[in-house]
Write an enzyme that holds these catalytic residues in place. Structure first.
Site, PDB file in Angstrom:
ATOM      1  N   ARG A   1      -0.768  -9.143  13.249  1.00  0.00           N
ATOM      2  CA  ARG A   1      -1.316  -8.156  12.151  1.00  0.00           C
ATOM      3  C   ARG A   1      -2.188  -8.625  11.296  1.00  0.00           C
ATOM      4  O   ARG A   1      -3.040  -8.121  10.613  1.00  0.00           O
ATOM      5  CB  ARG A   1      -0.160  -7.251  11.503  1.00  0.00           C
ATOM      6  CG  ARG A   1       0.601  -6.250  12.662  1.00  0.00           C
ATOM      7  CD  ARG A   1       1.805  -5.852  12.222  1.00  0.00           C
ATOM      8  NE  ARG A   1       1.777  -5.198  11.111  1.00  0.00           N
ATOM      9  CZ  ARG A   1       3.090  -4.836  10.398  1.00  0.00           C
ATOM     10  NH1 ARG A   1       4.193  -5.121  10.770  1.00  0.00           N
ATOM     11  NH2 ARG A   1       3.044  -4.051   9.165  1.00  0.00           N
TER      12      ARG A   1
ATOM     13  N   ARG B   1     -10.075   0.666   8.217  1.00  0.00           N
ATOM     14  CA  ARG B   1      -9.584  -0.919   8.757  1.00  0.00           C
ATOM     15  C   ARG B   1     -10.533  -1.611   9.294  1.00  0.00           C
ATOM     16  O   ARG B   1     -10.252  -2.737   9.813  1.00  0.00           O
ATOM     17  CB  ARG B   1      -8.547  -0.513   9.660  1.00  0.00           C
ATOM     18  CG  ARG B   1      -7.057  -0.863   8.899  1.00  0.00           C
ATOM     19  CD  ARG B   1      -6.074  -0.440   9.867  1.00  0.00           C
ATOM     20  NE  ARG B   1      -4.699  -1.415   9.831  1.00  0.00           N
ATOM     21  CZ  ARG B   1      -3.604  -1.127   9.183  1.00  0.00           C
ATOM     22  NH1 ARG B   1      -3.722   0.078   8.529  1.00  0.00           N
ATOM     23  NH2 ARG B   1      -2.679  -1.822   9.080  1.00  0.00           N
TER      24      ARG B   1
ATOM     25  N   ARG C   1      12.313  -6.246   5.616  1.00  0.00           N
ATOM     26  CA  ARG C   1      12.249  -4.730   5.714  1.00  0.00           C
ATOM     27  C   ARG C   1      12.972  -4.606   7.048  1.00  0.00           C
ATOM     28  O   ARG C   1      13.482  -3.548   7.112  1.00  0.00           O
ATOM     29  CB  ARG C   1      10.636  -4.145   5.358  1.00  0.00           C
ATOM     30  CG  ARG C   1      10.763  -2.731   5.890  1.00  0.00           C
ATOM     31  CD  ARG C   1       9.419  -1.914   5.695  1.00  0.00           C
ATOM     32  NE  ARG C   1       8.340  -2.814   6.586  1.00  0.00           N
ATOM     33  CZ  ARG C   1       7.085  -2.370   6.344  1.00  0.00           C
ATOM     34  NH1 ARG C   1       6.534  -1.535   5.443  1.00  0.00           N
ATOM     35  NH2 ARG C   1       6.253  -2.909   7.287  1.00  0.00           N
TER      36      ARG C   1
ATOM     37  N   ARG D   1      10.744  -0.685  12.367  1.00  0.00           N
ATOM     38  CA  ARG D   1       9.591  -0.534  12.873  1.00  0.00           C
ATOM     39  C   ARG D   1       9.531  -1.643  14.082  1.00  0.00           C
ATOM     40  O   ARG D   1       9.782  -2.835  13.751  1.00  0.00           O
ATOM     41  CB  ARG D   1       8.324  -0.782  11.997  1.00  0.00           C
ATOM     42  CG  ARG D   1       8.223   0.502  11.344  1.00  0.00           C
ATOM     43  CD  ARG D   1       6.982   0.254  10.014  1.00  0.00           C
ATOM     44  NE  ARG D   1       5.804  -0.345  10.541  1.00  0.00           N
ATOM     45  CZ  ARG D   1       4.640  -0.468   9.693  1.00  0.00           C
ATOM     46  NH1 ARG D   1       4.876   0.013   8.353  1.00  0.00           N
ATOM     47  NH2 ARG D   1       3.646  -1.170   9.999  1.00  0.00           N
TER      48      ARG D   1
ATOM     49  N   LYS E   1       0.927  -1.361   0.064  1.00  0.00           N
ATOM     50  CA  LYS E   1      -0.068   0.139  -0.074  1.00  0.00           C
ATOM     51  C   LYS E   1       0.857   1.405   0.081  1.00  0.00           C
ATOM     52  O   LYS E   1       0.671   2.043  -0.688  1.00  0.00           O
ATOM     53  CB  LYS E   1      -0.983   0.171   1.155  1.00  0.00           C
ATOM     54  CG  LYS E   1      -1.876  -0.852   1.345  1.00  0.00           C
ATOM     55  CD  LYS E   1      -2.781  -1.242   2.537  1.00  0.00           C
ATOM     56  CE  LYS E   1      -2.290  -1.053   3.967  1.00  0.00           C
ATOM     57  NZ  LYS E   1      -1.370  -2.357   4.306  1.00  0.00           N
TER      58      LYS E   1
HETATM   59  P1  AP5 Z   1       4.714  -1.398   2.051  1.00  0.00           P
HETATM   60  O1  AP5 Z   1       4.578  -0.781   0.784  1.00  0.00           O
HETATM   61  O2  AP5 Z   1       5.171  -0.884   3.062  1.00  0.00           O
HETATM   62  O3  AP5 Z   1       3.561  -2.357   2.360  1.00  0.00           O
HETATM   63  P2  AP5 Z   1       1.990  -1.748   3.101  1.00  0.00           P
HETATM   64  O4  AP5 Z   1       1.044  -2.429   2.577  1.00  0.00           O
HETATM   65  O5  AP5 Z   1       2.141  -0.339   3.285  1.00  0.00           O
HETATM   66  O6  AP5 Z   1       2.553  -2.553   4.457  1.00  0.00           O
HETATM   67  P3  AP5 Z   1       2.502  -2.072   5.977  1.00  0.00           P
HETATM   68  O7  AP5 Z   1       3.553  -3.086   6.858  1.00  0.00           O
HETATM   69  O8  AP5 Z   1       3.348  -0.480   6.006  1.00  0.00           O
HETATM   70  O9  AP5 Z   1       1.241  -2.010   6.201  1.00  0.00           O
HETATM   71  P4  AP5 Z   1       0.176  -1.779   7.510  1.00  0.00           P
HETATM   72  O10 AP5 Z   1      -0.992  -1.964   7.265  1.00  0.00           O
HETATM   73  O11 AP5 Z   1       0.795  -3.234   8.696  1.00  0.00           O
HETATM   74  O12 AP5 Z   1       1.007  -0.621   8.516  1.00  0.00           O
HETATM   75  P5  AP5 Z   1       0.218   0.868   8.773  1.00  0.00           P
HETATM   76  O13 AP5 Z   1       1.489   1.791   8.907  1.00  0.00           O
HETATM   77  O14 AP5 Z   1      -0.764   0.884   8.020  1.00  0.00           O
HETATM   78  O15 AP5 Z   1       5.758  -2.664   1.693  1.00  0.00           O
HETATM   79  C1  AP5 Z   1       6.289  -3.623   2.475  1.00  0.00           C
HETATM   80  C2  AP5 Z   1       7.454  -4.353   1.939  1.00  0.00           C
HETATM   81  O16 AP5 Z   1       7.342  -4.923   0.929  1.00  0.00           O
HETATM   82  C3  AP5 Z   1       8.696  -3.083   1.426  1.00  0.00           C
HETATM   83  O17 AP5 Z   1       9.672  -3.655   1.796  1.00  0.00           O
HETATM   84  C4  AP5 Z   1       8.563  -3.125   0.164  1.00  0.00           C
HETATM   85  O18 AP5 Z   1       9.717  -2.670  -0.565  1.00  0.00           O
HETATM   86  C5  AP5 Z   1       8.076  -4.170  -0.349  1.00  0.00           C
HETATM   87  N1  AP5 Z   1       7.359  -4.300  -1.512  1.00  0.00           N
HETATM   88  C6  AP5 Z   1       6.077  -3.564  -1.643  1.00  0.00           C
HETATM   89  N2  AP5 Z   1       5.579  -4.012  -2.838  1.00  0.00           N
HETATM   90  C7  AP5 Z   1       6.395  -4.872  -3.356  1.00  0.00           C
HETATM   91  C8  AP5 Z   1       6.333  -5.866  -4.598  1.00  0.00           C
HETATM   92  N3  AP5 Z   1       5.204  -5.568  -5.396  1.00  0.00           N
HETATM   93  N4  AP5 Z   1       7.204  -6.743  -4.688  1.00  0.00           N
HETATM   94  C9  AP5 Z   1       8.213  -7.035  -3.970  1.00  0.00           C
HETATM   95  N5  AP5 Z   1       8.331  -6.328  -2.783  1.00  0.00           N
HETATM   96  C10 AP5 Z   1       7.363  -5.487  -2.373  1.00  0.00           C
HETATM   97  O19 AP5 Z   1      -0.177   0.359  10.308  1.00  0.00           O
HETATM   98  C11 AP5 Z   1       0.571   0.178  11.362  1.00  0.00           C
HETATM   99  C12 AP5 Z   1      -0.173   0.022  12.526  1.00  0.00           C
HETATM  100  O20 AP5 Z   1      -0.725   1.160  12.842  1.00  0.00           O
HETATM  101  C13 AP5 Z   1      -1.348  -1.087  12.686  1.00  0.00           C
HETATM  102  O21 AP5 Z   1      -1.107  -2.289  12.873  1.00  0.00           O
HETATM  103  C14 AP5 Z   1      -2.332  -0.269  13.870  1.00  0.00           C
HETATM  104  O22 AP5 Z   1      -1.758  -0.524  15.132  1.00  0.00           O
HETATM  105  C15 AP5 Z   1      -1.972   1.320  13.448  1.00  0.00           C
HETATM  106  N6  AP5 Z   1      -2.989   1.601  12.454  1.00  0.00           N
HETATM  107  C16 AP5 Z   1      -2.764   2.154  11.176  1.00  0.00           C
HETATM  108  N7  AP5 Z   1      -3.932   2.567  10.729  1.00  0.00           N
HETATM  109  C17 AP5 Z   1      -4.947   2.238  11.606  1.00  0.00           C
HETATM  110  C18 AP5 Z   1      -6.234   2.334  11.408  1.00  0.00           C
HETATM  111  N8  AP5 Z   1      -6.842   3.007  10.357  1.00  0.00           N
HETATM  112  N9  AP5 Z   1      -6.961   1.847  12.542  1.00  0.00           N
HETATM  113  C19 AP5 Z   1      -6.524   1.643  13.553  1.00  0.00           C
HETATM  114  N10 AP5 Z   1      -5.063   1.384  13.831  1.00  0.00           N
HETATM  115  C20 AP5 Z   1      -4.332   1.766  12.841  1.00  0.00           C
END
Ligand code: AP5
Length: 191
Positions: free
Chosen positions: A148, A88, A127, A137, A13
């Site tokens: 997660r 979410r 990562r 992280r 994402k």
């Molecule tokens: P990346 O692009 O970072 O993937 P992502 O889907 O953004 O994954 P995240 O781990 O950031 O998502 P998340 O949803 O757990 O975290 P968030 O910050 O929202 O890619 C990941 C890796 O893969 C990278 O190294 C990249 O280079 C690689 N990659 C990407 N695409 C690729 C491809 N096509 N091929 C190969 N490699 C690839 O949330 C974190 C925490 O915040 C949550 O757990 C929760 O506690 C809180 N939170 C955030 N939003 C909310 C909400 N709305 N409600 C409640 N709590 C929330």
């Protein structure tokens, strides 16, 4: 263009949102990034969110709905936005629906990025290794990743049906290389 990027942790994402910012000139609104910035700044919201995020659980709907509502009122979100990691839960999706009506905005599409659990885990573990020196992280470790992914399945996956019923859902294969996923998203949103 007003988009939601929906998908499990590691689906890509954030990676795709960065490319969409360049393509469309619209801001990314990542609730995860905003919460991590609050943790670094040691704000009351950040201090409260830290333990929850470190466990891989979800921060309260009330807190994240407030973050998003404020952010959507900023000038740069008028011409469009990419929501990354929000909504979410079904209550968040319902709050967003209401918010957008009140602000006179409408979504163009919700893009679901899919990938299998092994790939997601491998990406996040990689990562963590890559960022080990520069502050990985706290939630990027194998135990927390399991939670997660479970939280995604239980609380976030139902949003797929929510947006399918509204006719907004587009699904792309997130297992493909980054550039191919980007091309698939552009095609899916008609850009
Ligand atoms: P990346 O692009 O970072 O993937 P992502 O889907 O953004 O994954 P995240 O781990 O950031 O998502 P998340 O949803 O757990 O975290 P968030 O910050 O929202 O890619 C990941 C890796 O893969 C990278 O190294 C990249 O280079 C690689 N990659 C990407 N695409 C690729 C491809 N096509 N091929 C190969 N490699 C690839 O949330 C974190 C925490 O915040 C949550 O757990 C929760 O506690 C809180 N939170 C955030 N939003 C909310 C909400 N709305 N409600 C409640 N709590 C929330």
């Amino acid at each position: 263009m007003r988009l939601i990027l929906l998908g499990p942790p590691g689906a890509g994402k954030g990676t795709q949102a960065k490319l969409l910012i360049e393509a469309f000139g619209i801001p990314q609104l990542s609730t995860g990034d905003i919460l991590r910035a609050a943790i670094r700044a040691r704000t009351p919201m950040g201090l409260e969110a830290k333990a929850v995020m470190d466990r891989g659980d979800l921060v309260s709907d009330e807190v994240v709905n407030g973050i998003v509502s404020e952010r959507l009122d900023q000038e740069d979100a008028r011409k469009g936005f990419i929501l990354d990691g929000y909504p979410r839960t079904i209550p968040q999706a319902e709050a967003l629906d209401q918010m957008l009506v009140e602000k006179g905005m409408a979504l163009d599409a919700v893009v679901e990025i899919t990938a299998d659990a092994d790939t997601l885990t491998r990406r996040i573990v990689n990562r963590a290794k890559e960022n080990a020196g520069a502050g990985a992280r706290a939630d990027d470790n194998e135990d927390v990743i399991r939670n997660r992914l479970a939280v995604y399945r239980e609380q976030t996956a139902p949003l797929v049906e929510h947006y399918r019923q509204k006719g907004l859902l587009r699904t792309v294969d997130g297992m493909a290389p980054v550039e191919q996923v980007a091309a698939a998203i552009s095609k899916a949103v008609g850009a």
